[in-house]
Scaffold this active site. Structure first.
Site, PDB file in Angstrom:
ATOM      1  N   CYS A  17      83.319  40.405 -19.079  1.00  0.00           N
ATOM      2  CA  CYS A  17      83.237  39.118 -18.389  1.00  0.00           C
ATOM      3  C   CYS A  17      82.079  38.748 -17.966  1.00  0.00           C
ATOM      4  O   CYS A  17      82.016  38.209 -16.853  1.00  0.00           O
ATOM      5  CB  CYS A  17      84.305  39.446 -17.116  1.00  0.00           C
ATOM      6  SG  CYS A  17      86.028  39.809 -17.612  1.00  0.00           S
ATOM      7  N   HIS A  31      79.811  37.377 -13.069  1.00  0.00           N
ATOM      8  CA  HIS A  31      81.235  37.859 -13.847  1.00  0.00           C
ATOM      9  C   HIS A  31      81.683  36.390 -13.958  1.00  0.00           C
ATOM     10  O   HIS A  31      81.520  35.727 -13.176  1.00  0.00           O
ATOM     11  CB  HIS A  31      81.864  38.579 -12.796  1.00  0.00           C
ATOM     12  CG  HIS A  31      83.131  38.972 -13.165  1.00  0.00           C
ATOM     13  ND1 HIS A  31      84.231  38.333 -13.453  1.00  0.00           N
ATOM     14  CD2 HIS A  31      83.607  40.356 -13.462  1.00  0.00           C
ATOM     15  CE1 HIS A  31      85.377  39.071 -13.906  1.00  0.00           C
ATOM     16  NE2 HIS A  31      84.987  40.169 -14.029  1.00  0.00           N
ATOM     17  N   LYS A  60      88.789  48.175  -6.763  1.00  0.00           N
ATOM     18  CA  LYS A  60      87.444  48.901  -7.325  1.00  0.00           C
ATOM     19  C   LYS A  60      87.108  49.927  -6.262  1.00  0.00           C
ATOM     20  O   LYS A  60      85.965  50.494  -6.662  1.00  0.00           O
ATOM     21  CB  LYS A  60      86.416  47.853  -7.524  1.00  0.00           C
ATOM     22  CG  LYS A  60      87.023  46.882  -8.834  1.00  0.00           C
ATOM     23  CD  LYS A  60      85.912  46.187  -9.349  1.00  0.00           C
ATOM     24  CE  LYS A  60      86.457  45.418 -10.543  1.00  0.00           C
ATOM     25  NZ  LYS A  60      85.573  44.193 -10.765  1.00  0.00           N
ATOM     26  N   ASP A  89      79.382  37.918  -4.141  1.00  0.00           N
ATOM     27  CA  ASP A  89      80.918  38.408  -4.839  1.00  0.00           C
ATOM     28  C   ASP A  89      80.369  40.057  -4.478  1.00  0.00           C
ATOM     29  O   ASP A  89      79.320  40.456  -5.238  1.00  0.00           O
ATOM     30  CB  ASP A  89      80.594  38.142  -6.238  1.00  0.00           C
ATOM     31  CG  ASP A  89      81.631  38.787  -6.934  1.00  0.00           C
ATOM     32  OD1 ASP A  89      82.035  39.798  -6.718  1.00  0.00           O
ATOM     33  OD2 ASP A  89      81.711  38.558  -8.308  1.00  0.00           O
ATOM     34  N   GLN A  95      81.572  44.556  -7.119  1.00  0.00           N
ATOM     35  CA  GLN A  95      80.882  45.534  -7.609  1.00  0.00           C
ATOM     36  C   GLN A  95      80.170  46.521  -6.741  1.00  0.00           C
ATOM     37  O   GLN A  95      79.881  47.725  -6.920  1.00  0.00           O
ATOM     38  CB  GLN A  95      80.259  45.253  -8.828  1.00  0.00           C
ATOM     39  CG  GLN A  95      79.992  46.186 -10.065  1.00  0.00           C
ATOM     40  CD  GLN A  95      81.432  46.751 -10.474  1.00  0.00           C
ATOM     41  OE1 GLN A  95      81.585  47.702 -10.623  1.00  0.00           O
ATOM     42  NE2 GLN A  95      82.242  45.831 -10.854  1.00  0.00           N
TER      43      GLN A  95
HETATM   44  C1  LIG Z   1      85.824  42.917 -11.095  1.00  0.00           C
HETATM   45  C2  LIG Z   1      84.809  41.844 -10.636  1.00  0.00           C
HETATM   46  C3  LIG Z   1      85.216  40.469 -10.361  1.00  0.00           C
HETATM   47  C4  LIG Z   1      86.772  40.101 -10.560  1.00  0.00           C
HETATM   48  O1  LIG Z   1      87.522  41.058  -9.736  1.00  0.00           O
HETATM   49  P1  LIG Z   1      88.986  40.840  -9.899  1.00  0.00           P
HETATM   50  O2  LIG Z   1      89.636  42.085  -8.927  1.00  0.00           O
HETATM   51  O3  LIG Z   1      89.491  40.794 -11.294  1.00  0.00           O
HETATM   52  O4  LIG Z   1      89.392  39.475  -9.048  1.00  0.00           O
HETATM   53  C5  LIG Z   1      84.216  39.713  -9.836  1.00  0.00           C
HETATM   54  N1  LIG Z   1      83.060  39.936  -9.790  1.00  0.00           N
HETATM   55  C6  LIG Z   1      82.651  41.345 -10.073  1.00  0.00           C
HETATM   56  C7  LIG Z   1      81.293  41.246  -9.985  1.00  0.00           C
HETATM   57  C8  LIG Z   1      83.458  42.272 -10.428  1.00  0.00           C
HETATM   58  O5  LIG Z   1      82.954  43.479 -10.703  1.00  0.00           O
END
Ligand SMILES: *Cc1c(COP(=O)(O)O)cnc(C)c1O
Length: 404
Positions: A362, A121, A224, A198, A201
């Protein structure tokens, strides 16, 4: 088995109509919907104990502080962190990554290398590019293959004694690929490099155990996983959080302030300058409690079934191609129909009450890899049903007929 009817009853928004049709919400990878239990926690906070935390002597402040710190412990338990002060409240994944990237400015020198995956992302790319600009460090990229899996032999070759940091998502938001993060972490650690995962997701689908993974940093967003926007958490190993300087200065993060010198507060407060999203943190705790009561094992099993069914049914549509066919996937399907722009499909689906996302999600480097402007992305949650998959597939067929 999950009682889907009962679960859907927890989500008031799922009863609404869009364009005169029942809402079919398939944009869960962008943000999930919020159950009544979490909405109630938010209302309870504002109706009964809204106050600033940590500083007040009065009863409301104490109550709010207790609830906020209880939420931190819920998060600690959920991700199996060894200590509650290894859980830093953030405004979300983006904030958590920027906090770490900023902190590494003083720890890197020109010529050091940092390794990223090809399927990140933007929020797990841009902060590191900015870090490279500040320090002269060099960014290396683990490539991916046509299936949307990382090429791990190439990863081995990218690692060297110059590697200081590796960062990778646990699950790709654009493709749904579950990345082999345990292997990525283990190999990086052999060379003394730190790893940030990260988990934005992954967290709605997979319960990560940060100690078992031995990961150095893990970051998620509450919105999320059934929580509100504007709140998330960064897990950091204590030794790393002690090594990194504070990200922002302000109230709450200090031990003592004079004009000559300020000393910083202990963890976690060192990284929590200013009044935090108190209600959001408490609601995040409520969201974790809600999902754990259903159980992540059950959620994973149910969503896997939905993914298989949706994949099989969508592939029956003529000219439809799915991007991201990794062996291990969460319930995300990115697709296009030959000769049709994804945006046009999304617009027609919206008219039918179906919410999907279209565009680059993104993750422009992934779109460049496939040579496409974007995809249509349908992402499923445990409150979606096979009936909704059928509505989606009918809608996609209809869009195809209208556009070709
Ligand atoms: C949504 C997402 C982000 C960003 O999250 P925010 O809540 O916008 O800070 C970063 N990495 C992944 C894999 C995502 O799905």
């Amino acid at each position: 088995m999950l009682d889907i009817k009962k679960i859907r009853g927890d989500f008031p928004i799922l009863n609404r109509e869009v364009n005169g049709k029942p809402l079919v919400y398939l944009d869960n990878a962008a943000t999930s919907q919020t159950p009544k239990q979490v909405i109630d926690a938010i209302v309870d906070y504002y109706e009964n104990y809204n106050a600033n935390i940590h500083r007040g002597v009065h009863a409301l402040s104490q109550e709010a502080t207790d609830k906020y710190e209880q939420a931190r412990i819920k998060i600690q338990k959920h991700f199996n962190a060894a200590k509650s002060h290894e859980i830093i409240f953030t405004s979300g994944t983006t904030h958590g990554i920027n906090l770490v990237a900023s902190g590494f400015t003083s720890l890197l020198k020109a010529g050091d290398e940092i390794v990223v995956s090809a399927m990140e992302h933007h929020s797990n790319i841009v902060p590191w590019q900015m870090l490279c600009e500040r320090t002269g460090a060099v960014l290396k990229v683990i490539p991916m293959n046509d299936e949307g899996e990382l090429v791990m032999q190439q990863y081995d070759q990218l690692l060297s004694d110059r590697t200081q940091l590796v960062f990778c998502n646990h699950v790709s938001n654009a493709l749904g690929t579950v990345n082999p993060i345990a292997e990525i972490i283990e190999k990086a650690h052999k060379l003394g490099a730190a790893v940030l995962v990260d988990g934005a997701q992954a967290a709605p689908h997979i319960k990560a155990d940060v100690q078992a993974l031995d990961v150095d940093f893990y970051t998620v967003s509450a919105h999320k996983m059934c929580g509100p926007t504007g709140v998330g958490m960064l897990y950091g190993k204590e030794e790393w959080l002690n090594k990194l300087p504070p990200y922002q200065g302000g109230g709450e993060m200090i031990a003592e302030v004079t004009f000559e010198k300020t000393t910083y507060a202990d963890l976690p407060h060192k990284f929590e300058a200013g009044t935090p999203n108190i209600c959001g943190g408490i609601a995040f705790g409520a969201a974790l409690a809600y999902m754990n009561a259903i159980s992540f094992d059950q959620i994973a099993e149910y969503e896997h079934d939905l993914l298989e069914y949706a994949t099989q049914e969508l592939l029956k549509v003529e000219g439809l191609r799915i991007y991201g066919t990794a062996k291990k996937k969460t319930s995300v399907i990115s697709f296009n129909i030959e000769g049709v722009h994804p945006y046009d499909i999304g617009t027609i689906l919206d008219k039918l009450g179906i919410a999907v996302r279209t565009g680059h999600h993104c993750a422009q480097p992934i779109m460049d890899f496939y040579g496409i402007p974007g995809t249509v992305r349908a992402s499923f949650s445990f409150y979606n049903t096979k009936d909704e998959v059928d509505v989606l597939v009918e809608g996609v067929k209809r869009a195809r007929n209208m556009l070709l």
